[in-house]
Design a protein around this motif. Structure first.
Motif: not given
Length: 153
Positions: A82, A127, A135
């Protein structure tokens, strides 16, 4: 790159500065510990959390920088998926110490940068429940940044 060791709850699997030294013995980098290093967070036990700053050739193109980060993640999947966009801001921490690892290569010499250019490079970790909107918004931003407002995006 961000290493939170959130991919496993088994301490034997966690990446430490010593393990990173074994994985990248010839690469120059610096390690600064995160403000949440060895603290319990998000229901997970305390674990090593740190940022790795790789020495690179000068990169002025945000797209090329993001591609490099994706290539690093593909080669070393323990890094946070991320935190791959070029605009990622990493908070500093008053950890009082840092680690400098001398090497004679840059990370570009260790990873396949063309691997980060593939269309499938937007796949990341699953997710998790409660993070779908965040997300998907993050994913959409990365796609638009990469391809612009086009049919491919």
């Amino acid at each position: 790159m961000d290493c939170d060791n959130d991919f496993s709850d088994n301490p034997a699997d966690w990446v430490t500065p010593e393990k990173l030294d074994e994985l990248l013995p010839d690469v120059s980098y610096a390690i600064a510990f995160s403000r949440n290093h060895m603290k319990q967070k998000g229901g997970k036990s305390a674990r090593p959390k740190f940022h790795v700053y790789f020495e690179t050739e000068e990169i002025t193109d945000a797209g090329k920088y993001a591609v490099l980060k994706v290539a690093i993640k593909k080669a070393y999947p323990f890094f946070d998926g991320n935190a791959l966009d070029a605009a990622r801001f990493i908070f500093g921490a008053d950890a009082g110490a840092y680690i400098w690892h001398d090497g004679w290569e840059t990370i570009e010499e260790q990873v396949d940068v063309t691997a980060g250019e593939e269309d499938g490079d937007f796949q990341s970790d699953p997710i998790m429940e409660g993070s779908r909107n965040n997300s998907m918004s993050h994913f959409a931003g990365r796609v638009l940044k990469r391809y612009g407002n086009t049919d491919k995006a």
